[in-house]
Scaffold this active site. Sequence first.
Site, PDB file in Angstrom:
ATOM      1  N   TRP A 256       5.692   1.945  16.449  1.00  0.00           N
ATOM      2  CA  TRP A 256       5.637   0.416  16.489  1.00  0.00           C
ATOM      3  C   TRP A 256       7.045  -0.094  17.134  1.00  0.00           C
ATOM      4  O   TRP A 256       6.858  -0.991  17.865  1.00  0.00           O
ATOM      5  CB  TRP A 256       5.461   0.133  15.064  1.00  0.00           C
ATOM      6  CG  TRP A 256       4.367   0.583  14.433  1.00  0.00           C
ATOM      7  CD1 TRP A 256       3.999   1.534  13.253  1.00  0.00           C
ATOM      8  CD2 TRP A 256       2.940   0.175  14.871  1.00  0.00           C
ATOM      9  NE1 TRP A 256       2.797   1.855  13.158  1.00  0.00           N
ATOM     10  CE2 TRP A 256       2.244   1.189  13.993  1.00  0.00           C
ATOM     11  CE3 TRP A 256       2.238  -0.312  15.853  1.00  0.00           C
ATOM     12  CZ2 TRP A 256       0.662   1.210  14.365  1.00  0.00           C
ATOM     13  CZ3 TRP A 256       0.996  -0.279  16.059  1.00  0.00           C
ATOM     14  CH2 TRP A 256       0.232   0.323  15.135  1.00  0.00           C
TER      15      TRP A 256
ATOM     16  N   LYS B 268      -0.282  -4.453   4.414  1.00  0.00           N
ATOM     17  CA  LYS B 268       0.086  -3.238   3.638  1.00  0.00           C
ATOM     18  C   LYS B 268       0.627  -3.844   2.418  1.00  0.00           C
ATOM     19  O   LYS B 268      -0.111  -3.148   1.512  1.00  0.00           O
ATOM     20  CB  LYS B 268       1.124  -2.599   4.626  1.00  0.00           C
ATOM     21  CG  LYS B 268       0.730  -2.184   6.149  1.00  0.00           C
ATOM     22  CD  LYS B 268       1.475  -1.816   6.917  1.00  0.00           C
ATOM     23  CE  LYS B 268       0.946  -1.643   8.479  1.00  0.00           C
ATOM     24  NZ  LYS B 268       0.232  -0.401   8.447  1.00  0.00           N
TER      25      LYS B 268
ATOM     26  N   ASP C 157      11.071  -5.853  12.069  1.00  0.00           N
ATOM     27  CA  ASP C 157       9.636  -5.579  11.677  1.00  0.00           C
ATOM     28  C   ASP C 157       9.493  -4.962  10.176  1.00  0.00           C
ATOM     29  O   ASP C 157       9.779  -3.641   9.968  1.00  0.00           O
ATOM     30  CB  ASP C 157       8.831  -4.745  12.803  1.00  0.00           C
ATOM     31  CG  ASP C 157       7.347  -4.349  12.325  1.00  0.00           C
ATOM     32  OD1 ASP C 157       6.732  -4.964  11.448  1.00  0.00           O
ATOM     33  OD2 ASP C 157       6.757  -3.701  13.161  1.00  0.00           O
TER      34      ASP C 157
END
Lengths: 361, 361
Positions: A103, A196, A172
């Site tokens: 990511w 999540k 993030d």
Amino acid sequence: MGRRIYNFNPGPAALPLPVLQKIQEEMLDFKGTGMSILEISHRSKAFEEVLDDAIARIKRLLKLDNRYHVLFVQGGASLQFIMVPMNLAVPGRKVAYVDTGTWSSNAIKEARILGREVAVIASSQDREYCYIPRGIYVPSDTAYLHVTSNNTIRGTQFHAFPQTGTVPLVSDMSSDIFSRVFDPEPFGLFYAGAQKNAGPAGVTIVVVREDMLERVPKDLSTMLKYTTYVEKKSMFNTPPCFAIYVVQLVARWLEETIGGIARMESINRRKADLLYDYLDGQDFYRGTADRDSRSLMNVTFLLPNAELEQRFLKELQTSDLGGLKGHRSVGGFRASLYNALPVEAVEVLVGFMREFVRRNG
Amino acid sequence: MGRRIYNFNPGPAALPLPVLQKIQEEMLDFKGTGMSILEISHRSKAFEEVLDDAIARIKRLLKLDNRYHVLFVQGGASLQFIMVPMNLAVPGRKVAYVDTGTWSSNAIKEARILGREVAVIASSQDREYCYIPRGIYVPSDTAYLHVTSNNTIRGTQFHAFPQTGTVPLVSDMSSDIFSRVFDPEPFGLFYAGAQKNAGPAGVTIVVVREDMLERVPKDLSTMLKYTTYVEKKSMFNTPPCFAIYVVQLVARWLEETIGGIARMESINRRKADLLYDYLDGQDFYRGTADRDSRSLMNVTFLLPNAELEQRFLKELQTSDLGGLKGHRSVGGFRASLYNALPVEAVEVLVGFMREFVRRNG
């Protein structure tokens, strides 16, 4: 209510059962409107209350003062990989990134596509991203430093964020927002795809500090400017109403049922300790992350060989345990221990793992 | 199941009751997975089936051949106002737009922000957008012609699309997709925010023809390129799974319960005729759109004066009729007659309007 399994999915992931039950209960008539939450106007009083309550709860949970704006954006963290450099880069200054896996690498790639001058000031690529780099130094003329707070694929997590002085930190936090207490002060912006720890797929929570808004270029496309979301309270156009409603219910569950983030963190530590203590006390399974970099949210581990991994996977499929297969890019196994996963699920998993060793070890 | 009202909302709008009941029924255990649709992986077989079925049904409903790709994008029509000129403009050629009101004007604005050379080749701004311009001519060296097929705020609709020859037509169909039969052939691309006729807020259906993909610039940001969605089947990152699932259920309802778009169109014509015939046969209420430009989806009308409008609004609030207030930018009233609104609702509305005239006319 049908069968419910122990859901270790990495995201979209388990939601608190009371949240799902509330959604079910209200599906045909939302708070006496005679309409579903899916059918009401985003400009209605009923929806504005949902939105305002979601924002207020997120601000309380994260202890955000009035300099911080809570925004709801579509497009996932992947769109933030673009919006962050579009909005927060400063002409003549570099943007800095720490590369801790897929990511982070994607975030770096998007900043480069936009032509920003990117400095990758630390990376753990040399050992397959199995650790979090330490001793990170960021030059004071950097526009921002971007980190991925938790790496779902490799099972690593920043336990302390880099000291950046006056350089705003950007993170993030898709896979660990609401999971532990942290000081928002060094952050200019952080964001989290909700699927999540915060809700369903389809909405991204973005928290931006007031002073960052001065950097937003005036000539940016409307839907890609943070200022649009601040000025219109995330309702320049129709927002993803249902996803925001679920985020509100999850935030309420965190506040009212769990009792806040500190309490949630202690439950999360109990779950992670249960599994890591078991992993450390045997030599059949092997954790893949360095001890000092281990994630509280995603525990990654391997079995001694491919044949045993196949057998383990097969036995999982007929168990009450779901979502444990590792990411397709790295293989092995991964137990995601997000907020909504109960302690009991980890106990059942450890029992399953023990029993598997007894028969195959 | 709680009270249910006649929902004339302009969007988010009414959904078919059987769709809502199905969502409710499956909320805790989606098809025996032991997880909610909100909790399953987008890479799971269960979700891939949802996605594939949604795409297949949309292709059948709209009679799209294999040159057309069905994509699911976040950000609403407002993000398409940006992605269309980013992806489909051609260097050295103008992009053309027809301006029929707020949403067209916003699309034009975004194309200009991106620095595209925009030709507004027709507009109905001269009479407050109460009609659809006719005799539209588009030069053959234009990159594309963009139209808004139905204008929710002003209650107008294209009954025939402009003849564009070899110039690809692009249309925002947010408020009339799935409402009537149309020939996809002249379209290079069309898109629809789902929250009016196709599902909940939070997903946009984009249909793009294969040859348009050659225009997509290579150096665009990943999440803003149509090619990314084509290559990754709308799953470069986590898609808005729940919204796609609801779109699938709505498409199934259209195919299996209604019997396809032609059947849906005839029901929609019956509803619109009921209301327009009533409006044309009296002189208390006044429709605001020119007769030849009237929308089948959004019927806009005024009362003789502000005092009567206030009284009408007040009586509506204690009725079983919801969502009839006109858009905040134009006032008056608007009955949105989307697919999920039953004929009976229009009959009840006309009865209510008649009764109001009897007491106040």
